[in-house]
Scaffold this motif. Structure first.
Motif, PDB file in Angstrom:
ATOM      1  N   ASP A 180      -1.456   3.707  -1.101  1.00 35.56           N
ATOM      2  CA  ASP A 180      -3.569   3.678  -1.898  1.00 35.56           C
ATOM      3  C   ASP A 180      -3.892   3.651  -0.868  1.00 35.56           C
ATOM      4  O   ASP A 180      -4.323   2.449  -0.069  1.00 35.56           O
ATOM      5  CB  ASP A 180      -2.843   2.853  -2.938  1.00 35.56           C
ATOM      6  CG  ASP A 180      -4.316   2.337  -3.365  1.00 35.56           C
ATOM      7  OD1 ASP A 180      -5.880   2.931  -2.671  1.00 35.56           O
ATOM      8  OD2 ASP A 180      -4.497   1.282  -4.224  1.00 35.56           O
TER       9      ASP A 180
ATOM     10  N   LYS B 289     -11.549   5.568  -6.573  1.00 29.67           N
ATOM     11  CA  LYS B 289     -10.469   4.651  -6.693  1.00 29.67           C
ATOM     12  C   LYS B 289      -9.393   5.210  -7.579  1.00 29.67           C
ATOM     13  O   LYS B 289     -10.055   5.786  -8.637  1.00 29.67           O
ATOM     14  CB  LYS B 289     -10.776   3.089  -7.719  1.00 29.67           C
ATOM     15  CG  LYS B 289     -11.871   2.197  -6.544  1.00 29.67           C
ATOM     16  CD  LYS B 289     -11.297   1.429  -5.749  1.00 29.67           C
ATOM     17  CE  LYS B 289     -12.261   0.533  -4.970  1.00 29.67           C
ATOM     18  NZ  LYS B 289     -11.503  -0.157  -3.705  1.00 29.67           N
TER      19      LYS B 289
ATOM     20  N   GLN C 266     -10.999   5.774   2.736  1.00 32.33           N
ATOM     21  CA  GLN C 266     -11.446   4.735   1.391  1.00 32.33           C
ATOM     22  C   GLN C 266     -13.018   5.462   0.504  1.00 32.33           C
ATOM     23  O   GLN C 266     -13.363   5.040  -0.112  1.00 32.33           O
ATOM     24  CB  GLN C 266     -11.915   3.553   1.879  1.00 32.33           C
ATOM     25  CG  GLN C 266      -9.793   2.897   2.357  1.00 32.33           C
ATOM     26  CD  GLN C 266     -10.844   1.530   3.165  1.00 32.33           C
ATOM     27  OE1 GLN C 266     -12.103   1.171   3.448  1.00 32.33           O
ATOM     28  NE2 GLN C 266     -10.011   0.881   2.847  1.00 32.33           N
ATOM     29  N   ASP C 267     -12.955   6.948   1.211  1.00 35.06           N
ATOM     30  CA  ASP C 267     -14.403   7.666   0.583  1.00 35.06           C
ATOM     31  C   ASP C 267     -13.802   8.146  -0.658  1.00 35.06           C
ATOM     32  O   ASP C 267     -14.356   8.826  -1.369  1.00 35.06           O
ATOM     33  CB  ASP C 267     -14.644   8.543   1.750  1.00 35.06           C
ATOM     34  CG  ASP C 267     -14.134   9.606   2.169  1.00 35.06           C
ATOM     35  OD1 ASP C 267     -12.675   9.190   1.945  1.00 35.06           O
ATOM     36  OD2 ASP C 267     -14.540  11.221   2.224  1.00 35.06           O
ATOM     37  N   GLN C 268     -12.043   8.433  -1.020  1.00 32.86           N
ATOM     38  CA  GLN C 268     -11.912   9.082  -2.121  1.00 32.86           C
ATOM     39  C   GLN C 268     -11.895   7.903  -3.005  1.00 32.86           C
ATOM     40  O   GLN C 268     -12.418   6.610  -3.219  1.00 32.86           O
ATOM     41  CB  GLN C 268     -10.458   8.990  -2.053  1.00 32.86           C
ATOM     42  CG  GLN C 268     -10.387  10.177  -0.785  1.00 32.86           C
ATOM     43  CD  GLN C 268     -11.758  11.749  -0.947  1.00 32.86           C
ATOM     44  OE1 GLN C 268     -11.658  12.019  -2.189  1.00 32.86           O
ATOM     45  NE2 GLN C 268     -11.853  12.008  -0.589  1.00 32.86           N
TER      46      GLN C 268
ATOM     47  N   ASP D 199      -6.905  -2.007   5.372  1.00 32.31           N
ATOM     48  CA  ASP D 199      -8.060  -2.065   5.875  1.00 32.31           C
ATOM     49  C   ASP D 199      -8.176  -0.898   6.566  1.00 32.31           C
ATOM     50  O   ASP D 199      -7.636  -0.094   7.841  1.00 32.31           O
ATOM     51  CB  ASP D 199      -7.613  -3.339   6.603  1.00 32.31           C
ATOM     52  CG  ASP D 199      -7.726  -4.356   5.793  1.00 32.31           C
ATOM     53  OD1 ASP D 199      -8.332  -4.581   4.698  1.00 32.31           O
ATOM     54  OD2 ASP D 199      -7.604  -5.566   6.404  1.00 32.31           O
TER      55      ASP D 199
ATOM     56  N   HIS E  90      -7.035   2.465  -0.316  1.00 33.10           N
ATOM     57  CA  HIS E  90      -7.710   1.388  -0.930  1.00 33.10           C
ATOM     58  C   HIS E  90      -7.053   0.236  -0.536  1.00 33.10           C
ATOM     59  O   HIS E  90      -7.453  -0.546  -0.737  1.00 33.10           O
ATOM     60  CB  HIS E  90      -8.836   1.959  -2.154  1.00 33.10           C
ATOM     61  CG  HIS E  90      -9.304   2.837  -2.239  1.00 33.10           C
ATOM     62  ND1 HIS E  90     -10.519   2.854  -1.486  1.00 33.10           N
ATOM     63  CD2 HIS E  90      -8.611   3.649  -3.239  1.00 33.10           C
ATOM     64  CE1 HIS E  90     -11.309   3.901  -2.048  1.00 33.10           C
ATOM     65  NE2 HIS E  90     -10.089   4.775  -2.503  1.00 33.10           N
TER      66      HIS E  90
ATOM     67  N   HIS F 119      -8.681   2.599   6.056  1.00 28.20           N
ATOM     68  CA  HIS F 119      -7.849   3.391   6.522  1.00 28.20           C
ATOM     69  C   HIS F 119      -9.331   4.702   5.781  1.00 28.20           C
ATOM     70  O   HIS F 119      -9.944   4.491   5.134  1.00 28.20           O
ATOM     71  CB  HIS F 119      -7.216   4.080   5.188  1.00 28.20           C
ATOM     72  CG  HIS F 119      -6.260   5.095   4.945  1.00 28.20           C
ATOM     73  ND1 HIS F 119      -7.051   5.717   4.219  1.00 28.20           N
ATOM     74  CD2 HIS F 119      -5.041   5.243   5.084  1.00 28.20           C
ATOM     75  CE1 HIS F 119      -5.466   7.211   4.605  1.00 28.20           C
ATOM     76  NE2 HIS F 119      -4.551   6.392   4.828  1.00 28.20           N
TER      77      HIS F 119
ATOM     78  N   GLU G 125       0.577  -1.170   0.627  1.00 25.33           N
ATOM     79  CA  GLU G 125      -0.174  -0.223   0.149  1.00 25.33           C
ATOM     80  C   GLU G 125       1.065   1.088   0.066  1.00 25.33           C
ATOM     81  O   GLU G 125       0.426   2.172  -0.124  1.00 25.33           O
ATOM     82  CB  GLU G 125      -1.315  -0.533   0.749  1.00 25.33           C
ATOM     83  CG  GLU G 125      -0.341  -0.053   2.338  1.00 25.33           C
ATOM     84  CD  GLU G 125       0.142  -1.115   3.060  1.00 25.33           C
ATOM     85  OE1 GLU G 125       0.034  -1.244   4.385  1.00 25.33           O
ATOM     86  OE2 GLU G 125      -0.239  -2.066   2.102  1.00 25.33           O
TER      87      GLU G 125
END
Length: 175
Positions: free
Chosen positions: A75, A89, A85-87, A80, A77, A82, A55
């Motif tokens: 990254d 892909k 993660q709403d950002q 686990d 995504h 993070h 990552e």
């Protein structure tokens, strides 16, 4: 050492074992330690261990063959839980610390960010996020100069964050 406005290109290389002492020194510098929690030597060891992670990519920034800064991209995504993660892909997070005190305030931070952003976007990255502490006004100014815009204020495991984004379609002045 030339100033970044003269078209200087930085060289990014992966962190190696030989960088451990240098990273420890940089993390102990007052201008870095103020914003970086933890013991400098332990943190340097954690950076070295992150080389093996999927990552995070820890790197040394060199100018004219001389190491001047630590930079990592990650990254959110792939980690686990993070908080970013709403950002979308294709988003990468970025962290940077200029290690040499004499190079602070000379424009290197925004120039390094512009160059790495251009390279990451060319490789397919869609968005880059960066999260300075809200009181780190110098970093915020440097990121704004590199094209980042404020999105919101968040709280991460490291405390409050002035959450900023740069989208690939915003990078017209970075090419």
């Amino acid at each position: 050492m030339p100033m970044p406005e003269d078209g200087t290109r930085y060289y990014f290389r992966d962190v190696e074992g030989r960088d451990l002492s240098l990273l420890g020194q940089w993390l102990a510098e007052p201008h870095v330690a103020k914003w970086w929690d933890g013991d400098p030597q332990a943190s340097a060891q954690e950076i070295l261990e992150a080389v093996e992670s999927i990552e995070t990519r820890p790197m040394i920034v060199e100018l004219e063959g001389r190491p001047i800064a630590y930079l990592q991209h990650y990254d959110p995504h792939l980690e686990d839980g993070h908080p970013y993660q709403d950002q979308p892909k294709g988003t990468l997070g970025l962290d940077i610390s200029i290690g040499i005190p004499a190079l602070i305030g000379k424009g290197h931070g925004s120039a390094i960010i512009r160059q790495i952003a251009s390279e990451l976007f060319a490789g397919g990255t869609k968005r880059i996020v960066i999260d300075p502490h809200p009181e780190n006004h110098a970093a915020i100014r440097a990121y704004e100069k590199a094209g980042f815009r404020y999105l919101d204020t968040r709280t991460s495991i490291y405390g409050p964050a002035h959450f900023m984004v740069l989208d690939a379609n915003q990078e017209t002045d970075l090419q």
